[in-house]
Enzyme design. Sequence first.
Site: not given
Ligand SMILES: *Cc1c(COP(=O)(O)O)cnc(C)c1O
Length: 430
Positions: A242, A285-287, A323, A327, A354-355, A383
């Site tokens: 997150g 972390p992903g993002r 995105r 969002y 086409c939207e 993402y």
């Molecule tokens: C999506 C997700 C994350 C990563 O979220 P980010 O906002 O990209 O850091 C971590 N844990 C779980 C279980 C998720 O579903």
Amino acid sequence: MIGMFLPEVYEERDGILYIDGASTVKLAEEFDTPLYVISENRIRENFRRLKEALTRNYGKVRIYYSAKANTNLSILSILRSEGAYIDAVSPGEVYIALKAGFPPGKILFTGTSVRDDELKFLVDSNVTVNVDSLSELRRLLRISKPKTISVRVNPEVGAGHHAHVITAGRNSKFGIYEDMVIEAYRTSKYSGVERFGIHMHIGSGILNIEPFIHASERLLDIAGRIHRELSIDFDFVDFGGGLGVPYKPEEEPLNIDLYAGKLTDLFKRKLEEHDLGEPALCIEPGRYIVCDACILLTRVNTVKVTPYRKFVGVDAGFNTLARPVMYGAYHHILVANRMNAEVEERYDVAGPICESGDLLAKDRPLPRICEGDLLAILNAGAYGYSMSSQYNSRPRCAEVLVKDGRYFPVRSRETFEDLLRGQNLPPWLK
Ligand SMILES: *Cc1c(COP(=O)(O)O)cnc(C)c1O
């Protein structure tokens, strides 16, 4: 030159945007557009900054890269070499992580609405399952007797940049509430499970630390209660992902040292208060790892002026980057082939889908745009490709990895044949 907003791997040379030492103009010519361009150096920097900030204050830290942000095999390989673990949310992500060389012991599966055959696959793959419901736990225990179990707790505090990505709190489908959490661990313990983790993930795109720390405190208090009532010790405590990234030039980046300091301080204090020993401190972390390490290059096909609006028509749409439409997300845009041009117009940047909703930017201040210009859409690493589709029967685009000026096409552009892959006509229509 480009401003504080852009990480150092981005440079302007003779009016052209470079990423990790490679010219975007050259990459677009060689690999065509739309094109995702990924900086290896920036991924490593992001990972190391986070890891160092956390380990400064606590020795046992694990960073689980959340693969759903971007499952490119090269990105996973880079992160494997950095010592990352993997957060997988589907059996497909587990499969890809194993292919990228992650040992099963470094993969944590956190699903929701998981099928029995998927649980079987996870058990057979030897990855740790982080259960999201009592139903999932019961079904898992029926299928096998896992050595380790983790439980996703809903700490009743959520946060995030958009309602779709807030993944805790009263209305969320995710996680298990406190009273039922106790039951989940009791059931696991009496079924012979020996090792335990505890987990939360409250949402995505968090730039304000407070809700995150508040939820972390709740999670640690719940861990303490489980320890007291069931004499369970935890191998790991996982605070989820997150961590947010600024998308707008005026947004402040998260102060990672402050975040790491607050989290590790709280962690150590609560471990002591609840006599929890020395579990690994995990985050997912992903993002944060990949977002600013990647841009989307797209070519301007059309400039169209109506009595009401000015449109820049490009070759990437919400099939390429979902995105903005999904969002309402803001992605900063640069004119990659004329970086020094002054801002003097306002445009809607529209894709080929086409939207009417297919806009990457609305009313965006930009230099005067010409057909043939190359636009760079920033912060496209998380993402971005992973949410792209073939909608409107447009083959998915290519990805190229860059490091110190060297580059390699790490995913080819799909072809028309890919649009038909897996389709079969029934005999009566032949
Ligand atoms: C999506 C997700 C994350 C990563 O979220 P980010 O906002 O990209 O850091 C971590 N844990 C779980 C279980 C998720 O579903």
